[in-house]
Design a protein around this motif. Structure first.
Motif, PDB file in Angstrom:
ATOM      1  N   LEU A 139      27.345 -83.808   4.149  1.00  0.00           N
ATOM      2  CA  LEU A 139      27.766 -83.419   2.810  1.00  0.00           C
ATOM      3  C   LEU A 139      28.539 -82.105   2.836  1.00  0.00           C
ATOM      4  CD1 LEU A 139      27.617 -84.015  -0.250  1.00  0.00           C
ATOM      5  CD2 LEU A 139      25.466 -82.728  -0.296  1.00  0.00           C
ATOM      6  N   GLN A 140      28.063 -81.158   3.594  1.00  0.00           N
ATOM      7  CA  GLN A 140      28.744 -79.862   3.709  1.00  0.00           C
ATOM      8  C   GLN A 140      30.160 -80.026   4.244  1.00  0.00           C
ATOM      9  OE1 GLN A 140      26.802 -77.112   6.358  1.00  0.00           O
ATOM     10  NE2 GLN A 140      28.339 -75.530   6.128  1.00  0.00           N
ATOM     11  N   GLU A 141      30.328 -80.858   5.255  1.00  0.00           N
ATOM     12  CA  GLU A 141      31.653 -81.051   5.851  1.00  0.00           C
ATOM     13  C   GLU A 141      32.592 -81.761   4.878  1.00  0.00           C
ATOM     14  OE1 GLU A 141      34.759 -80.932   8.596  1.00  0.00           O
ATOM     15  OE2 GLU A 141      32.896 -79.788   8.397  1.00  0.00           O
ATOM     16  N   THR A 142      32.071 -82.761   4.164  1.00  0.00           N
ATOM     17  CA  THR A 142      32.893 -83.450   3.162  1.00  0.00           C
ATOM     18  C   THR A 142      33.360 -82.475   2.091  1.00  0.00           C
ATOM     19  OG1 THR A 142      31.798 -85.578   3.520  1.00  0.00           O
ATOM     20  CG2 THR A 142      32.936 -85.275   1.422  1.00  0.00           C
ATOM     21  N   ILE A 143      32.447 -81.643   1.591  1.00  0.00           N
ATOM     22  CA  ILE A 143      32.787 -80.689   0.538  1.00  0.00           C
ATOM     23  C   ILE A 143      33.823 -79.689   1.031  1.00  0.00           C
ATOM     24  CG2 ILE A 143      31.866 -78.788  -0.860  1.00  0.00           C
ATOM     25  CD1 ILE A 143      29.251 -80.413  -1.092  1.00  0.00           C
ATOM     26  N   ARG A 144      33.673 -79.229   2.252  1.00  0.00           N
ATOM     27  CA  ARG A 144      34.630 -78.261   2.807  1.00  0.00           C
ATOM     28  C   ARG A 144      36.046 -78.841   2.829  1.00  0.00           C
ATOM     29  NH1 ARG A 144      36.919 -76.539   7.677  1.00  0.00           N
ATOM     30  NH2 ARG A 144      36.185 -78.381   8.777  1.00  0.00           N
ATOM     31  N   ILE A 145      36.167 -80.103   3.256  1.00  0.00           N
ATOM     32  CA  ILE A 145      37.488 -80.739   3.299  1.00  0.00           C
ATOM     33  C   ILE A 145      37.981 -81.051   1.887  1.00  0.00           C
ATOM     34  CG2 ILE A 145      38.760 -82.769   4.109  1.00  0.00           C
ATOM     35  CD1 ILE A 145      36.806 -82.870   6.500  1.00  0.00           C
ATOM     36  N   ALA A 161      30.202 -75.853  -2.185  1.00  0.00           N
ATOM     37  CA  ALA A 161      31.523 -75.740  -2.814  1.00  0.00           C
ATOM     38  C   ALA A 161      31.957 -74.284  -2.915  1.00  0.00           C
ATOM     39  CB  ALA A 161      31.499 -76.390  -4.195  1.00  0.00           C
ATOM     40  N   ILE A 162      31.045 -73.416  -3.343  1.00  0.00           N
ATOM     41  CA  ILE A 162      31.382 -71.994  -3.468  1.00  0.00           C
ATOM     42  C   ILE A 162      31.665 -71.392  -2.095  1.00  0.00           C
ATOM     43  CG2 ILE A 162      30.520 -69.737  -4.189  1.00  0.00           C
ATOM     44  CD1 ILE A 162      28.873 -71.243  -6.346  1.00  0.00           C
ATOM     45  N   LEU A 163      30.837 -71.724  -1.108  1.00  0.00           N
ATOM     46  CA  LEU A 163      31.071 -71.197   0.247  1.00  0.00           C
ATOM     47  C   LEU A 163      32.389 -71.712   0.820  1.00  0.00           C
ATOM     48  CD1 LEU A 163      27.494 -71.357   1.849  1.00  0.00           C
ATOM     49  CD2 LEU A 163      28.748 -69.328   1.108  1.00  0.00           C
ATOM     50  N   SER A 164      32.742 -72.946   0.504  1.00  0.00           N
ATOM     51  CA  SER A 164      34.021 -73.496   0.983  1.00  0.00           C
ATOM     52  C   SER A 164      35.200 -72.752   0.369  1.00  0.00           C
ATOM     53  CB  SER A 164      34.104 -74.991   0.646  1.00  0.00           C
ATOM     54  OG  SER A 164      33.104 -75.722   1.307  1.00  0.00           O
ATOM     55  N   CYS A 200      35.082 -69.652  -0.630  1.00  0.00           N
ATOM     56  CA  CYS A 200      35.071 -68.348   0.060  1.00  0.00           C
ATOM     57  C   CYS A 200      35.812 -68.436   1.384  1.00  0.00           C
ATOM     58  CB  CYS A 200      33.635 -67.896   0.320  1.00  0.00           C
ATOM     59  SG  CYS A 200      32.764 -67.271  -1.101  1.00  0.00           S
ATOM     60  N   GLU A 201      35.548 -69.511   2.112  1.00  0.00           N
ATOM     61  CA  GLU A 201      36.197 -69.723   3.407  1.00  0.00           C
ATOM     62  C   GLU A 201      37.712 -69.842   3.234  1.00  0.00           C
ATOM     63  OE1 GLU A 201      36.419 -73.396   6.579  1.00  0.00           O
ATOM     64  OE2 GLU A 201      34.462 -72.939   5.685  1.00  0.00           O
ATOM     65  N   LEU A 202      38.138 -70.557   2.197  1.00  0.00           N
ATOM     66  CA  LEU A 202      39.568 -70.681   1.918  1.00  0.00           C
ATOM     67  C   LEU A 202      40.175 -69.341   1.511  1.00  0.00           C
ATOM     68  CD1 LEU A 202      40.366 -73.964  -0.050  1.00  0.00           C
ATOM     69  CD2 LEU A 202      41.184 -73.277   2.205  1.00  0.00           C
ATOM     70  N   ALA A 203      39.423 -68.542   0.756  1.00  0.00           N
ATOM     71  CA  ALA A 203      39.923 -67.231   0.352  1.00  0.00           C
ATOM     72  C   ALA A 203      40.142 -66.339   1.557  1.00  0.00           C
ATOM     73  CB  ALA A 203      38.938 -66.573  -0.623  1.00  0.00           C
ATOM     74  N   LYS A 204      39.275 -66.451   2.530  1.00  0.00           N
ATOM     75  CA  LYS A 204      39.446 -65.663   3.760  1.00  0.00           C
ATOM     76  C   LYS A 204      40.716 -66.066   4.485  1.00  0.00           C
ATOM     77  CE  LYS A 204      37.024 -64.423   8.036  1.00  0.00           C
ATOM     78  NZ  LYS A 204      35.799 -64.659   8.854  1.00  0.00           N
ATOM     79  N   PHE A 253      23.017 -64.753  -0.267  1.00  0.00           N
ATOM     80  CA  PHE A 253      24.001 -64.921   0.808  1.00  0.00           C
ATOM     81  C   PHE A 253      25.364 -65.296   0.224  1.00  0.00           C
ATOM     82  CE2 PHE A 253      26.126 -67.960   3.701  1.00  0.00           C
ATOM     83  CZ  PHE A 253      26.365 -67.107   4.787  1.00  0.00           C
ATOM     84  N   VAL A 254      25.350 -66.164  -0.788  1.00  0.00           N
ATOM     85  CA  VAL A 254      26.599 -66.571  -1.443  1.00  0.00           C
ATOM     86  C   VAL A 254      27.248 -65.378  -2.140  1.00  0.00           C
ATOM     87  CG1 VAL A 254      27.612 -68.059  -3.212  1.00  0.00           C
ATOM     88  CG2 VAL A 254      25.813 -68.948  -1.716  1.00  0.00           C
ATOM     89  N   ARG A 255      26.448 -64.602  -2.853  1.00  0.00           N
ATOM     90  CA  ARG A 255      26.991 -63.421  -3.543  1.00  0.00           C
ATOM     91  C   ARG A 255      27.633 -62.460  -2.547  1.00  0.00           C
ATOM     92  NH1 ARG A 255      22.055 -64.169  -6.130  1.00  0.00           N
ATOM     93  NH2 ARG A 255      22.245 -64.782  -8.325  1.00  0.00           N
ATOM     94  N   GLN A 256      26.989 -62.294  -1.406  1.00  0.00           N
ATOM     95  CA  GLN A 256      27.537 -61.391  -0.395  1.00  0.00           C
ATOM     96  C   GLN A 256      28.851 -61.906   0.165  1.00  0.00           C
ATOM     97  OE1 GLN A 256      26.418 -58.372   0.317  1.00  0.00           O
ATOM     98  NE2 GLN A 256      28.094 -58.074   1.778  1.00  0.00           N
ATOM     99  N   LYS A 257      28.930 -63.221   0.397  1.00  0.00           N
ATOM    100  CA  LYS A 257      30.165 -63.819   0.904  1.00  0.00           C
ATOM    101  C   LYS A 257      31.310 -63.643  -0.105  1.00  0.00           C
ATOM    102  CE  LYS A 257      29.492 -65.565   5.004  1.00  0.00           C
ATOM    103  NZ  LYS A 257      30.311 -65.112   6.163  1.00  0.00           N
ATOM    104  N   ILE A 258      30.997 -63.845  -1.393  1.00  0.00           N
ATOM    105  CA  ILE A 258      32.023 -63.660  -2.426  1.00  0.00           C
ATOM    106  C   ILE A 258      32.481 -62.207  -2.456  1.00  0.00           C
ATOM    107  CG2 ILE A 258      32.459 -63.722  -4.907  1.00  0.00           C
ATOM    108  CD1 ILE A 258      30.499 -66.067  -5.083  1.00  0.00           C
ATOM    109  N   LYS A 259      31.546 -61.291  -2.315  1.00  0.00           N
ATOM    110  CA  LYS A 259      31.876 -59.866  -2.327  1.00  0.00           C
ATOM    111  C   LYS A 259      32.786 -59.509  -1.156  1.00  0.00           C
ATOM    112  CE  LYS A 259      29.698 -55.294  -2.486  1.00  0.00           C
ATOM    113  NZ  LYS A 259      28.389 -54.559  -2.502  1.00  0.00           N
ATOM    114  N   GLU A 260      32.529 -60.117  -0.006  1.00  0.00           N
ATOM    115  CA  GLU A 260      33.300 -59.808   1.203  1.00  0.00           C
ATOM    116  C   GLU A 260      34.662 -60.495   1.206  1.00  0.00           C
ATOM    117  OE1 GLU A 260      30.853 -61.146   4.367  1.00  0.00           O
ATOM    118  OE2 GLU A 260      29.333 -59.572   4.113  1.00  0.00           O
TER     119      GLU A 260
END
Length: 942
Positions: free
Chosen positions: A603-609, A676-679, A681-685, A731-738
């Motif tokens: 599920l995580q991999e599907t959401i990331r793509i 979804a939120i972490l994905s 974040c990854e795209l924002a990076k 952890f999500v809040r920290q990733k968004i902050k970074e």
């Protein structure tokens, strides 16, 4: 004694009592030699051996084994008292060849049978000799061998549930002399689809038959079974080049390594389609030229994937293959506009457009013109009309009085009808009006079938945009004041405590005579009229302004003035910005492991793509108007949703009307939101945060879950939402902050009416409408039967024609059927048999994780005004932002006085708290129709 004599000596004495019934009715002794000879001929034909050439020892042993098996099966049938006919014995030979893995030999045997059949006169059931007209216009005897081969291949892997032999007999029964070859294939398809009600697996047989039609049309060739996959890959570059040449595909597709992409095609995935899904794909999605489909389903998926990978800076082919993989495996599905237009010369890929109408002629007709441009390219539309002054307002330029908003809505309605979505589906528009607008009572009646037709909009959806203060006044039995927006210009753009303060100030001004044009009504009476019209006409829908705005991540850059066509998108709009959303949905049951548990890694991999695909839409998209482009590029919202929730419950053996379903809805949506939120974040990076990230709730460390406290504070209570969480959200809040976020909004649950049909799962978060019914859409009428129920009934030996008839008689409900166990009755309860409390509570649990909204249909059986009122008050208290259709099974007449629940049985859970003002009655006009037809589907967004 030679080997053959030795072989047959084993049967001596054991077959003397067996007899065979010939085709002409003669009864003759059973002769295993004839079986042996026929099998040997099939082996020789397959091995290309003449009658004088020797077969290998392995083949001779196989022939003996097959003959012995057929004799043994025939003997068993005879001992059970069954009649041994020639056709039955030949069927056993074919079955045995298939069981033992001799597929090519079986094919030769079928051909042998067919050729023998041609020597006999072929007749239908009426005794008419049948000849067919082939594709070259020649008249030939009916090719039974082709019919048998085609049906046998379509049933491969389904032999335990589907009989190709019975299909062949039924098909031939329907044929007539001088029938065209293509009509024979259609007869096979129609026969298979008509048997779905007795065996759901026939939907896959019908789909496979249709695949042959698609392959021939798209590939201009009918490759053999063994060469289809390779031919399919080899033809792919030709398809792309031809599509570019005729102007249907973007020339940028030629930038890809087409041979590399061709090797990634997986033709076997075509066998996932149900007939309904494939027919929809054929009718509306596969590209065509001069009435010929030019792409197969796998070409279609790859075309969509290529279109979404056009702007990938590195590994373009790799990303296209990844996108193709999750689409073609039905793990994730883009929305209809994306599927329609990806990789075409006009890639309008977005699903929804939200527009605000300004209070002047230029503004009004600009939005109507924009609606036409957006609708042309398959966009669903939501219009906010609250700014437009009310009837009787002063027009300063002419010193006349306004006719209000209703006449302009009539023009908008007719524009939506005139400009349909690219000729592929109906134009779709929803108009929103806030509850304090002076024209609200006329607005409520727009969908009535009676009254002045000049003030009716039968083709346009409508929705109430309700502030919290109105709901509080309803609960308090208070009054409500209607204003013209020309007198209260800031009211539409305020919410929460600021709205309440300003609204009361305007009421005081009206009381002092400073505002002349207003109307004071009972909030309860207006609420009653809203619900009465909602019940009678299906409109206007109930949506809530304050939770939509207070919980919005983008409160720092504007106001949400309305939702969209299907009530799941909640984005800021203004004269300068037309909100746009790009949708797609996760197929939940496709992510279960063999034990029926969610595969979280998958599920995580599907959401990331999927998030990457949705983000790519924003940059690739063709924007019909500049205001849409400006808004989308500035805020970059996407709407990832889910579908197949009901299938998931069936697989996990969880009734929708249960606490387990509520908990499952909560945990599933939390998981989807988390990744979804972490994905993003990854795209924002990788790509950078969206331009208005600074100052957003995301930037302030507020996640959707955190905004429930804000809603409760602004509302002054009335928020009954479970706050349980299980993930590490710090952890999500920290990733968004970074890293920031790539997208301002990420989650919205759309109806998925069409894409869920394509993938063969239940729509969105919907409960099953019925266990057996006819589904109607633009592709025709289709029998829909619950395959999970059928499998369970088969295990209990309860699936028979009587059960089919019972389901028909009881309108798809298992509840009245006595022989079905109670456990199954609870699991397979239809939508109207589920207490609405569970639907609302599931939605509430999901809503706490979602930054936008969800298309939530509500179902009420034996409706009354009080029931409906309590249901929508519960929605409001449970923190829902919007609702969608009210589905009702109305009686011929409805009691016009308040119903006393105490004399009508057990009180449902969702009615457990009754406020005095909720004592609402529904008044039904004789000529009004019930809410809406559930046999049709809303295809607006997806």
């Amino acid at each position: 004694m030679n080997s053959q004599q030795l072989f047959f000596s084993e049967f001596d004495g054991g077959l003397s009592e067996l007899f065979i019934v010939k085709r002409d009715g003669r009864v003759v002794p059973f002769d295993p030699h004839r079986i042996h000879a026929a099998v040997e001929k099939a082996f020789r034909a397959d091995r290309k051996k003449t009658p004088t050439e020797s077969l290998s020892a392995e083949d001779i042993a196989a022939i003996d084994e097959i003959t012995a098996s057929v004799v043994s099966k025939s003997t068993a049938l005879a001992h059970r008292g069954e009649r041994l006919e020639v056709e039955r014995i030949q069927d056993l030979v074919e079955l045995t060849l298939m069981e033992l893995g001799y597929h090519t030999v079986a094919k030769r045997y079928i051909l042998y049978r067919a050729e023998r059949g041609k020597a006999r006169t072929i007749q239908n059931m009426d005794g008419v000799s049948i000849h067919m007209i082939d594709k070259k216009g020649r008249t030939t005897p009916l090719d039974l061998a082709w019919i048998h081969r085609t049906l046998m291949e379509a049933c491969r892997g389904l032999e335990d549930r589907c009989s190709w032999r019975e299909l062949a007999e039924e098909t031939v029964r329907a044929l007539y002399d001088q029938i065209k070859e293509e009509e024979i294939l259609q007869a096979m398809i129609l026969t298979a689809r008509s048997w779905v009600e007795k065996e759901p697996a026939y939907t896959y047989v019908a789909a496979r038959l249709m695949l042959g039609k698609i392959y021939e049309e798209a590939l201009l060739h009918v490759p053999s079974i063994h060469e289809t996959a390779e031919y399919h890959k080899a033809y792919f570059p030709t398809y792309v080049q031809f599509g570019v040449k005729i102007g249907r595909l973007s020339p940028r597709l030629l930038e890809f390594d087409l041979n590399k992409l061709a090797q990634a095609l997986r033709l076997e995935r075509d066998r996932q389609f149900s007939y309904l899904g494939l027919q929809i794909l054929y009718d509306r999605y596969l590209l065509h030229h001069e009435e010929r489909r030019i792409e197969t389903p796998q070409y279609f998926w790859m075309r969509v994937a290529m279109g979404l990978a056009l702007n990938e800076k590195t590994d373009k082919e790799l990303w296209a293959i990844r996108f193709y993989d999750i689409l073609s495996r039905f793990l994730f599905m883009s929305s209809t506009p994306t599927l329609f237009n990806s990789a075409t010369i006009h890639p309008q890929l977005s699903s929804c457009y939200l527009l605000t109408v300004e209070d002047d002629l230029d503004g009004i007709f600009k939005v109507i013109s924009d609606n036409a441009r957006l609708s042309k390219w398959a966009g669903g539309l939501g219009n906010d009309w609250t700014n437009v002054r009310a009837t009787g307002s002063l027009i300063r330029g002419t010193n006349g009085k306004s006719q209000g908003v209703i006449p302009f809505l009539k023009v908008a309605n007719d524009t939506a009808v005139a400009v349909n979505q690219g000729g592929k589906r109906k134009g779709a528009l929803c108009a929103y009006l806030e509850t304090w607008h002076l024209d609200i009572e006329d607005f409520l009646e727009l969908r009535k079938n009676t009254g002045d037709e000049r003030r009716r909009t039968h083709d346009m959806n409508t929705a109430n945009w309700i502030p919290d203060l109105f709901m509080k006044r309803v609960l308090q039995n208070g009054s409500w004041t209607l204003f013209s927006p020309s007198d209260v210009p800031d009211l539409h753009h305020l919410y929460g405590k600021a709205f309440e303060k300003r609204y009361i100030e305007y009421e005081e001004k009206a009381d002092r005579g400073e505002i002349k044009l207003f109307k004071r009504v009972s909030a309860t009476d207006l609420w009653r009229k809203m619900l009465t019209l909602l019940f009678e006409t299906g409109h206007p829908w109930i949506t809530f302004k304050d939770p939509s705005n207070i919980r919005s991540p983008q409160d720092h850059v504007g106001v949400i003035n309305s939702s969209n066509l299907c009530t799941e998108i909640l984005l800021n709009t203004s004269a300068e910005e037309v909100a746009v959303c790009n949708l797609g949905s996760i197929n939940l049951p496709a992510h279960l492991d063999e034990q029926g548990e969610m595969d979280e890694q998958k599920l995580q991999e599907t959401i990331r793509i999927a998030i990457r695909m949705l983000d790519n839409v924003i940059d690739i998209n063709f924007y019909p108007i500049p205001e849409a482009r400006n808004s989308n590029l500035r805020h970059r919202p996407v709407g990832l949703g889910i579908m197949g929730f009901q299938d998931l419950l069936y697989i996990k053996r969880v009734p929708y009307g249960s606490e387990k379903a509520i908990e499952l809805a909560d945990r599933l949506m939390e998981t989807v939101a988390y990744y979804a939120i972490l994905s993003s974040c990854e795209l924002a990076k990788e790509r950078g945060a969206y331009s208005t990230f600074k100052g957003s709730k995301w930037d302030r460390g507020l996640l959707p879950l955190d905004t429930l406290d804000l809603l409760e504070e602004q509302r002054g209570g009335f928020v009954e939402v479970d706050r349980t969480k299980t993930k590490d959200w710090d952890f999500v809040r920290q990733k968004i902050k970074e890293q920031g976020l790539r997208n301002s909004c990420l989650l919205a649950i759309a109806p998925t009416a069409t894409i869920s049909n394509i993938t063969g799962v239940s729509q969105s978060i919907e409960p099953s409408y019925k266990n057996l019914y006819v589904k109607s859409n633009l592709s025709g009428d289709f029998i829909s039967i619950n395959p999970y129920l059928v499998e369970d009934l088969k295990k209990l030996n309860l699936w028979d024609q009587e059960m089919v008839d019972d389901l028909k008689y009881y309108d798809g409900s298992v509840k009245p059927i006595e022989r079905i166990p109670q456990e199954l009755k609870e699991l397979y309860a239809a939508a109207f048999e589920i207490d609405p409390y569970y639907l609302i509570e599931c939605a509430s649990r999901r809503q706490k994780w979602i930054d936008m909204g969800q298309s939530l249909n509500l179902y009420v059986d034996e409706p009354s005004g009080w029931k409906i009122s309590q249901m929508y008050i519960l929605c409001w208290k449970k923190g829902l932002k919007t609702t969608y259709y009210l589905r009702s099974r109305a009686a011929t007449s409805v009691e016009k006085s308040t119903l006393d629940i105490n004399v009508r049985g057990i009180q449902p859970r969702w009615m457990k708290s009754r406020s005095p003002s909720a004592n609402i009655k529904v008044e039904r006009e004789g000529k009004e129709k019930s809410a809406c037809s559930l046999d049709s589907e809303c295809e607006s967004c997806q």
